[in-house]
Design an enzyme around this catalytic site. Structure first.
Site, PDB file in Angstrom:
ATOM      1  CG  ASP A   1      78.963  77.449  37.278  1.00 43.29           C
ATOM      2  OD1 ASP A   1      80.176  77.188  37.346  1.00 43.29           O
ATOM      3  OD2 ASP A   1      78.464  78.490  37.725  1.00 43.29           O
TER       4      ASP A   1
ATOM      5  CD  GLU B   1      83.353  75.544  43.412  1.00 42.57           C
ATOM      6  OE1 GLU B   1      82.679  76.251  44.184  1.00 42.57           O
ATOM      7  OE2 GLU B   1      84.125  76.012  42.571  1.00 42.57           O
TER       8      GLU B   1
END
Length: 561
Positions: free
Chosen positions: A58, A231
């Site tokens: 991420d 997301e």
């Protein structure tokens, strides 16, 4: 635990002798030797992917006020949390600190290891750095700030009115600040994995919402196809357009990145017809040296005006999607279409291990390599423990110290699988083919053990240790845990007697080769290695088996009363 800087506050050099029952580790040695890097060798004009190997998922990136680039990644329930890396050329990265580095900033106690801090984003504006993040199962969304990205970072400012995960900030030219996040859609979800991206304006000083939130993506770029897990949103501005980029499809092999744009920050946003702009889900699973599950991208613009994307990907070692090294950080150039859409990779193109370097002055290599084949040896002769060492949750107990060139761990009555904060410090496994070894001096008491572990989470690990058998004799023993139904210290697989004196070091070694792990030991500094167990099942350390979002680590531990 007394920690300093990157592992909490400080593993200061101790002056007193180790207590009876303590385990003394003389060194830790890591060797990485992946096959792909024997054939893929960058020239002076090329760089190597991934740029951060091993568990670095991420990635969020920003160009700072000093012209350097700063990158943060997820750490979930590991401590310290949210490592901050610095680079001047987008290729050579050095760890400079952690955003979550003080006990009490966040409370990880009792959390599953794949809970905690998810998907950080980093921003810079007018001399201040901002990280927006979520602490899952521990109060929700928050923002921390710093004048220096190396820290110290502020205590969290909580956003109680913002639900979901993956908050991200956008600073517009007019001084207004906007917050995006993933959350449930309006009304009832229409299917499993149906999520939405929400946008609201926030106060630039308090970070609290000053406008109502509204949905800017519902489900994904093709709602009729029931896309899952939209997301990781980011907004960028270029040539009068606001670009909204987000991950879609979940973080497994269906992962992708999509792009939309609007003439106003609040939308409505129109998706690019050629989405996704990054994915590997359409490629053959039998391709050599695959990179899969790519997405969760963030963009940055370099000094020359070129755009680049960091994103996560994984390197499975078989067609069953087994990988133990976790989700890693990659870098690719962004290419703009004639009609103004940013493409990271063509739909049928493979993520390359080699690409052309950014047109930036080449930086010196980091002191510790972050990719390719490399090795390092920790002699524990500094005043503090190296910042790449991490521990489970927060290190409150005083169970570790550096002393006279050794790491000394005091056993606690917490096994590795306790779900708490056992005496265990670890480094990421960064290669499919790797080894980790150490030398430990330890005179165990009843039910005490100390050694080295290959650890994926509290329920899936191997532990190779010096301990006692049922008759009180010293042995080297391998234990394995393969799920929460098993004992928190695992089940014994094999053992061998130790013949030397208790005050002599025992060498312990773990060798990883994809889905096979071997465990070795030796008594004395020059004795040959003895194989205790060869080719044990290493897939239990993979995400596909163990679940969650973290990668495997090698670490040193001590446990028992």
């Amino acid at each position: 635990m007394i920690f300093k800087g990157l592992l909490g506050a400080a593993l200061m050099m101790a002056t007193s002798a180790a207590s009876a029952g303590d385990a003394r580790f003389d060194w830790f040695d890591y060797q990485g030797n992946d096959t792909i890097y024997r054939f893929v060798k960058p020239t002076e004009s090329q760089y190597l992917n991934p740029i951060l190997s091993g568990f670095h998922p991420d990635p969020g990136i920003v160009r700072g006020g000093d012209g350097a680039y700063y990158l943060v990644t997820s750490t979930f329930g590991w401590f310290p949390g949210l490592p901050v890396y610095r680079s001047t050329d987008l290729v050579s990265w050095s760890l400079i600190g952690h955003a979550i580095d003080r006990p009490g900033m966040l409370d990880f106690s009792g959390l599953g290891l794949s809970r905690g801090v998810f998907a950080p984003t980093i921003s810079y504006r007018d001399g201040t750095y901002y990280i927006a993040n979520t602490c899952v199962d521990c109060r929700g969304n928050f923002i921390v700030t710093a004048k220096d990205p190396a820290g110290p970072w502020s205590d969290p400012v909580w956003l109680p009115d913002v639900g979901g995960i993956d908050p991200s900030l956008f600073f517009d030219d007019d001084g207004r600040v906007w917050l995006m996040n993933n959350d449930a859609p309006e009304g009832e979800p229409r299917y499993e994995g149906h999520r939405a991206i929400w946008l609201r304006e926030i106060d630039p000083k308090t970070f609290q919402p000053i406008s109502d939130a509204h949905v800017i993506i519902d489900g994904g770029v093709r709602p009729e196809e029931k896309p899952i897990w939209i997301e990781g949103p980011h907004i960028y501005k270029r040539d009068g357009w606001y670009y909204l980029s987000a991950a879609e499809g979940g973080t497994a092999r269906g992962h992708s990145q999509v792009i939309l744009r609007s003439r106003t920050v609040a939308g409505p946003y129109t998706p690019y017809e050629g989405n996704p702009i990054l994915t590997q889900r359409d490629l053959s699973e039998n391709r050599p040296f695959p990179v899969t599950s790519v997405g969760h991208a963030d963009y940055v613009q370099d000094d020359a005006g070129n755009w680049w994307a960091t994103f996560l990907g994984v390197r499975p070692y078989d067609t069953e999607d087994h990988y133990n090294t976790g989700r890693e950080t990659y870098l690719l150039p962004v290419r703009w279409t004639p009609d103004g859409w940013p493409i990271i990779l063509k739909r049928d193109a493979k993520v390359p291990y080699l690409d052309e370097r950014p047109s930036l002055p080449k930086a010196a290599p980091p002191s510790l390599p972050t990719n390719g084949n490399f090795s390092y040896r920790e002699e524990f002769d500094g005043a503090t423990l190296d910042g790449h060492w991490i521990s489970l949750r927060e290190g409150h107990e005083n169970w570790a110290k550096l002393e006279a060139g050794s790491l000394v761990l005091t056993p606690q009555m917490l096994p590795l699988g306790s779900g708490r904060n056992p005496s265990f410090v670890a480094r990421r496994q960064q290669h499919m083919t790797a080894s980790a070894s150490t030398a430990v001096t330890f005179e165990p008491g009843i039910n005490q053990s100390a050694g080295i572990a290959a650890f994926q989470n509290d329920a899936f690990f191997y532990a190779l240790a010096v301990t006692l058998d049922d008759t009180g004799n010293r042995i080297v023993e391998l234990r394995r845990r393969t799920g929460e139904a098993h004992a928190p210290d695992g089940t014994a697989l094999a053992s061998a007697p130790l013949k030397g004196d208790a005050d002599a070091p025992v060498r312990l070694k773990i060798e990883a080769d994809g889905g096979r792990y071997s465990f070795l030991y030796a008594e004395g500094p020059d004795a040959p290695w003895q194989v205790l167990v060869k080719d044990a099942d290493g897939t239990i350390l993979s995400t596909a088996v163990a679940g969650g979002f973290v990668g495997a680590v090698f670490g040193l531990y001590a446990s028992g009363p």
